[in-house]
Scaffold this motif. Structure first.
Motif, PDB file in Angstrom:
ATOM      1  N   LYS A   3       0.834  -1.210   0.000  1.00 29.90           N
ATOM      2  CA  LYS A   3       0.000   0.000   0.000  1.00 29.90           C
ATOM      3  C   LYS A   3       0.868   1.259   0.000  1.00 29.90           C
ATOM      4  O   LYS A   3       0.671   2.170  -0.811  1.00 29.90           O
ATOM      5  N   ILE A   4       1.814   1.305   0.928  1.00 27.76           N
ATOM      6  CA  ILE A   4       2.635   2.507   1.087  1.00 27.76           C
ATOM      7  C   ILE A   4       3.443   2.800  -0.171  1.00 27.76           C
ATOM      8  O   ILE A   4       3.421   3.921  -0.692  1.00 27.76           O
ATOM      9  N   GLN A   5       4.153   1.778  -0.681  1.00 26.46           N
ATOM     10  CA  GLN A   5       5.012   2.003  -1.837  1.00 26.46           C
ATOM     11  C   GLN A   5       4.202   2.378  -3.073  1.00 26.46           C
ATOM     12  O   GLN A   5       4.619   3.225  -3.867  1.00 26.46           O
ATOM     13  N   SER A   6       3.022   1.778  -3.239  1.00 26.35           N
ATOM     14  CA  SER A   6       2.159   2.130  -4.380  1.00 26.35           C
ATOM     15  C   SER A   6       1.774   3.599  -4.329  1.00 26.35           C
ATOM     16  O   SER A   6       1.761   4.299  -5.353  1.00 26.35           O
ATOM     17  N   GLY A   7       1.454   4.068  -3.125  1.00 22.99           N
ATOM     18  CA  GLY A   7       1.076   5.470  -2.973  1.00 22.99           C
ATOM     19  C   GLY A   7       2.224   6.416  -3.270  1.00 22.99           C
ATOM     20  O   GLY A   7       2.035   7.451  -3.929  1.00 22.99           O
ATOM     21  N   TYR A   8       3.417   6.056  -2.826  1.00 24.53           N
ATOM     22  CA  TYR A   8       4.586   6.901  -3.098  1.00 24.53           C
ATOM     23  C   TYR A   8       4.912   6.926  -4.592  1.00 24.53           C
ATOM     24  O   TYR A   8       5.307   7.973  -5.128  1.00 24.53           O
ATOM     25  N   VAL A   9       4.777   5.786  -5.265  1.00 30.48           N
ATOM     26  CA  VAL A   9       5.051   5.755  -6.706  1.00 30.48           C
ATOM     27  C   VAL A   9       4.149   6.760  -7.422  1.00 30.48           C
ATOM     28  O   VAL A   9       4.601   7.491  -8.317  1.00 30.48           O
ATOM     29  N   ASP A  10       2.892   6.822  -7.028  1.00 34.35           N
ATOM     30  CA  ASP A  10       1.975   7.781  -7.655  1.00 34.35           C
ATOM     31  C   ASP A  10       2.417   9.214  -7.391  1.00 34.35           C
ATOM     32  O   ASP A  10       2.312  10.080  -8.268  1.00 34.35           O
TER      33      ASP A  10
ATOM     34  N   ARG B 257      -2.915  11.794  -3.326  1.00 32.15           N
ATOM     35  CA  ARG B 257      -4.256  11.271  -3.021  1.00 32.15           C
ATOM     36  C   ARG B 257      -4.296   9.748  -2.921  1.00 32.15           C
ATOM     37  O   ARG B 257      -4.971   9.202  -2.042  1.00 32.15           O
ATOM     38  N   LEU B 258      -3.599   9.042  -3.820  1.00 38.07           N
ATOM     39  CA  LEU B 258      -3.620   7.585  -3.754  1.00 38.07           C
ATOM     40  C   LEU B 258      -2.976   7.100  -2.458  1.00 38.07           C
ATOM     41  O   LEU B 258      -3.493   6.183  -1.808  1.00 38.07           O
TER      42      LEU B 258
ATOM     43  N   THR C  79       2.259   5.291  11.205  1.00 36.70           N
ATOM     44  CA  THR C  79       2.395   6.634  11.782  1.00 36.70           C
ATOM     45  C   THR C  79       3.400   7.463  10.992  1.00 36.70           C
ATOM     46  O   THR C  79       3.123   8.616  10.631  1.00 36.70           O
ATOM     47  N   SER C  80       4.561   6.895  10.712  1.00 36.63           N
ATOM     48  CA  SER C  80       5.595   7.670  10.010  1.00 36.63           C
ATOM     49  C   SER C  80       5.136   8.035   8.606  1.00 36.63           C
ATOM     50  O   SER C  80       5.429   9.126   8.109  1.00 36.63           O
ATOM     51  N   CYS C  81       4.391   7.132   7.973  1.00 39.23           N
ATOM     52  CA  CYS C  81       3.904   7.422   6.624  1.00 39.23           C
ATOM     53  C   CYS C  81       2.829   8.510   6.644  1.00 39.23           C
ATOM     54  O   CYS C  81       2.832   9.409   5.803  1.00 39.23           O
ATOM     55  N   ARG C  82       1.929   8.426   7.605  1.00 34.61           N
ATOM     56  CA  ARG C  82       0.899   9.474   7.724  1.00 34.61           C
ATOM     57  C   ARG C  82       1.538  10.827   8.030  1.00 34.61           C
ATOM     58  O   ARG C  82       1.106  11.860   7.506  1.00 34.61           O
ATOM     59  N   TRP C  83       2.547  10.803   8.890  1.00 34.94           N
ATOM     60  CA  TRP C  83       3.271  12.042   9.178  1.00 34.94           C
ATOM     61  C   TRP C  83       3.934  12.575   7.904  1.00 34.94           C
ATOM     62  O   TRP C  83       3.836  13.772   7.592  1.00 34.94           O
ATOM     63  N   ASP C  84       4.574  11.689   7.156  1.00 34.91           N
ATOM     64  CA  ASP C  84       5.329  12.109   5.979  1.00 34.91           C
ATOM     65  C   ASP C  84       4.421  12.697   4.905  1.00 34.91           C
ATOM     66  O   ASP C  84       4.727  13.749   4.335  1.00 34.91           O
ATOM     67  N   VAL C  85       3.322  12.034   4.626  1.00 34.69           N
ATOM     68  CA  VAL C  85       2.438  12.540   3.565  1.00 34.69           C
ATOM     69  C   VAL C  85       1.804  13.868   3.993  1.00 34.69           C
ATOM     70  O   VAL C  85       1.605  14.772   3.162  1.00 34.69           O
ATOM     71  N   ALA C  86       1.530  14.012   5.280  1.00 29.67           N
ATOM     72  CA  ALA C  86       1.005  15.292   5.769  1.00 29.67           C
ATOM     73  C   ALA C  86       2.050  16.394   5.609  1.00 29.67           C
ATOM     74  O   ALA C  86       1.715  17.530   5.236  1.00 29.67           O
ATOM     75  N   MET C  87       3.322  16.060   5.840  1.00 31.47           N
ATOM     76  CA  MET C  87       4.387  17.051   5.671  1.00 31.47           C
ATOM     77  C   MET C  87       4.570  17.418   4.203  1.00 31.47           C
ATOM     78  O   MET C  87       4.844  18.574   3.873  1.00 31.47           O
ATOM     79  N   ILE C  88       4.425  16.439   3.311  1.00 32.48           N
ATOM     80  CA  ILE C  88       4.494  16.744   1.875  1.00 32.48           C
ATOM     81  C   ILE C  88       3.390  17.733   1.511  1.00 32.48           C
ATOM     82  O   ILE C  88       3.611  18.695   0.765  1.00 32.48           O
ATOM     83  N   ASP C  89       2.201  17.513   2.061  1.00 27.98           N
ATOM     84  CA  ASP C  89       1.059  18.400   1.789  1.00 27.98           C
ATOM     85  C   ASP C  89       1.126  19.704   2.579  1.00 27.98           C
ATOM     86  O   ASP C  89       0.268  20.567   2.405  1.00 27.98           O
ATOM     87  N   ARG C  90       2.109  19.798   3.469  1.00 22.54           N
ATOM     88  CA  ARG C  90       2.247  20.943   4.389  1.00 22.54           C
ATOM     89  C   ARG C  90       1.006  21.118   5.251  1.00 22.54           C
ATOM     90  O   ARG C  90       0.609  22.228   5.601  1.00 22.54           O
ATOM     91  N   ASP C  91       0.413  19.986   5.587  1.00 24.78           N
ATOM     92  CA  ASP C  91      -0.726  19.954   6.501  1.00 24.78           C
ATOM     93  C   ASP C  91      -0.168  19.602   7.879  1.00 24.78           C
ATOM     94  O   ASP C  91      -0.173  18.449   8.309  1.00 24.78           O
TER      95      ASP C  91
END
Length: 407
Positions: free
Chosen positions: A186-193, A201-202, A221-233
Motif C-alpha cells: 500500500k505505502i510504496q504504491s502510494g509513493y510511486v503515484d 491522493r492515492l 504513523t511515520s507514513c501518515r506524518w510524511d504525507v502530511a508534511m508533503i502536503d504541508r498539513d
C-alpha cells in the motif's frame, strides 16, 4: 509448531522488525526442543542477518547470524538453507558479493526451485549497478514462483529505483493483489503515484484502508506524518504523531527514528525554531547512541548527519554525511550508495551549502537508486513539494533543475 509459525512470520514481505524478532524467538524455542534441528538454525541465522540488514546493524546480530549459520552447516553440510543463510551474512555484513554468490550458487544447486536464492542473486546484481541484469533476474524468479510476494516486492522496488513509474505502478497493483494485508504494498504504491504525478491522493487513500490499530514498528504513523508534511498539513502531521503510543517509529533504514525528532520537524517547518530545538534535544541522544552502537553503519551516520542538519549543527552534519558516503560509496553499492548521497545533498541544502548541494542533486536526478519513501529522496516531485528543500528553493539553479527535468 514453533518452526512453522516462525517460518510463516519470517516470510512477511513487509520486513518488519517486530516480525523478525518474533520469528527469532520461535526459532530459538524450536532449537531448545531439538538442538540438532539444522533447518531451524539456518532460518534463525537468516532472521538475524535480516535484522542486521534492515534495522539493527550491530555486532550482536552479526555474531549470532554467523554462529547459527555455521552450526547449521556443521549439522548438515548440504543443507541449502544453511548455505543461503551464510550467503546472506557475507552479502549484508561483509559486502563481499563474490563470496556471497558462491554460497548462493551452492544453495541453488541443492535447491533449484527456491526462488529466494535467485532473488538475492538479483539483489547483488542491483548493488553492483547491473540494473537491467538485475531486473531480468527478478523477472525470471517471478516466473518460477509467481505468488511469492517477496519477489514481487523486489521487482516493484527495482522499477521504482529505476524511475520507471508506470511499470512500477503495475507491479504495485500486483503486489496488493497477492498480498492484500501487506503495508509495504500500500505505502510504496502510494509513493510511486506521488513520484510519478506529484499527487498524494492515492497514498492517503491506501493509508485510509489500513485497519485501525494497525501500526507495526510505527510504519503507518511515520507514513501518515510524511504525507502530511508533503502536503504541508502540519495539523494532520501533528495528529498522526499524537495518535501513536510509540516513542520511536520506522522511517529510515538502520535504526528507528525518535518521534520527538519528527515533532521537532513540524515545529521547524512552521518556523518555530525554539520549540523545534526542545524536541531535537530530546532526540539527539538516540541518534548519537545509534552510531556508537554501530560505528561502521553508513545508514546510522547518515541519520545522525540528517539530524544535525535540521538541528543547525552544520559542521557535524557535513562530517556525518560525508562519513556515510565513505562507508557506502556508489562504486561498491549502487543502491544504498545513491541513498547516502541523497542524505548528503539534503544536508548541504539545509546548512546553506547551495554550491555543494546543486551538483549532487543534478546528478542524483539521473541516478538509479536515489529514490526512497523519505524526505531525502531525489525525484522532481520530492524537490518540488517537500518543505525540507525550502532553504534552496529560490536558488535559480534549483528552479532550473526542476523545470528542465520536468519536461
Amino acid at each position: 509448531m514453533f518452526y512453522l509459525r516462525a517460518n510463516q512470520i519470517e516470510r512477511n514481505p513487509d520486513t518488519l522488525l517486530e516480525d523478525y524478532k518474533a520469528a527469532e524467538q520461535l526459532y530459538m524455542q524450536a532449537i531448545e526442543l531439538d538442538p540438532k534441528f539444522a533447518l531451524a538454525h539456518a532460518h534463525l541465522a537468516s532472521t538475524c542477518a535480516e535484522i542486521f540488514h534492515f534495522d539493527e546493524p550491530t555486532e550482536v546480530w552479526r555474531t549470532k547470524a554467523y554462529t547459527e549459520a555455521e552450526i547449521a552447516l556443521r549439522l548438515q553440510p548440504n543443507l541449502p538453507e544453511a548455505h543461503f543463510a551464510l550467503g546472506q551474512c557475507i552479502y549484508w555484513m561483509d559486502q563481499d558479493y563474490e563470496r556471497a554468490l558462491e554460497q548462493f550458487e551452492i544453495a541453488s544447486r541443492l535447491s533449484p526451485s527456491n526462488g529466494d536464492i535467485g532473488r538475492l542473486i538479483a539483489a547483488i546484481k542491483r548493488r553492483q549497478g547491473k540494473w537491467e541484469q538485475s531486473l531480468e533476474a527478478y523477472e525470471r524468479v517471478a516466473k518460477i514462483d509467481p505468488q511469492n510476494p517477496n519477489t514481487v516486492r523486489e521487482l516493484f522496488f527495482t522499477l521504482t529505483a529505476m524511475r520507471r513509474w508506470p511499470e512500477a505502478a503495475k507491479w504495485g497493483e500486483r503486489m496488493r493483489a497477492i498480498a492484500p494485508a501487506s503495508l509495504v504494498a500500500k505505502i510504496q504504491s502510494g509513493y510511486v503515484d506521488f513520484w510519478w504525478k506529484g499527487d498524494t491522493r492515492l497514498l492517503k487513500s491506501l493509508l485510509s484502508q489500513v485497519p485501525a490499530g494497525t501500526d507495526p514498528d510505527g510504519v503507518i504513523t511515520s507514513c501518515r506524518w510524511d504525507v502530511a508534511m508533503i502536503d504541508r498539513d502540519f495539523v494532520a502531521a501533528r495528529t498522526a504523531l499524537q495518535s501513536c503510543g510509540l516513542n520511536e517509529v520506522s522511517y529510515t533504514t538502520g535504526s528507528a527514528t525518535p518521534k520527538s525528532f519528527l515533532q521537532g520537524l513540524i515545529e521547524l517547518a512552521e518556523g518555530k525554531q525554539a520549540q523545534a530545538q526542545k524536541f531535537f534535544e530530546l532526540a539527539q541522544p538516540n541518534f548519537e547512541k545509534a552510531v556508537e552502537e554501530a560505528p561502521l553503519s553508513a545508514d546510522r551516520h547518515a541519520n545522525l548527519g540528517w539530524f544535525y542538519a535540521f538541528a543547525g549543527r552544520k559542521d557535524e552534519a557535513i562530517r556525518e554525511g560525508k562519513r556515510a558516503v565513505e562507508l557506502k560509496p556508489e562504486s561498491k553499492d549502487a543502491l544504498d550508495g545513491a541513498i547516502m548521497n541523497c542524505y548528503l545533498a539534503l544536508i548541504y541544502a539545509r546548512v546553506g551549502e547551495n554550491d555543494l548541494a546543486i551538483p549532487v542533486i543534478e546528478r542524483l536526478l539521473k541516478t538509479r537508486g536515489a529514490v526512497d519513501s523519505a524526505d531525502y529522496s531525489i525525484t522532481i516531485n520530492d524537490l518540488k513539494y517537500r518543505w525540507e528543500w525550502d532553504p534552496i528553493r529560490k536558488d535559480p539553479r534549483f528552479q532550473k533543475l526542476i523545470t528542465n527535468n520536468a519536461l
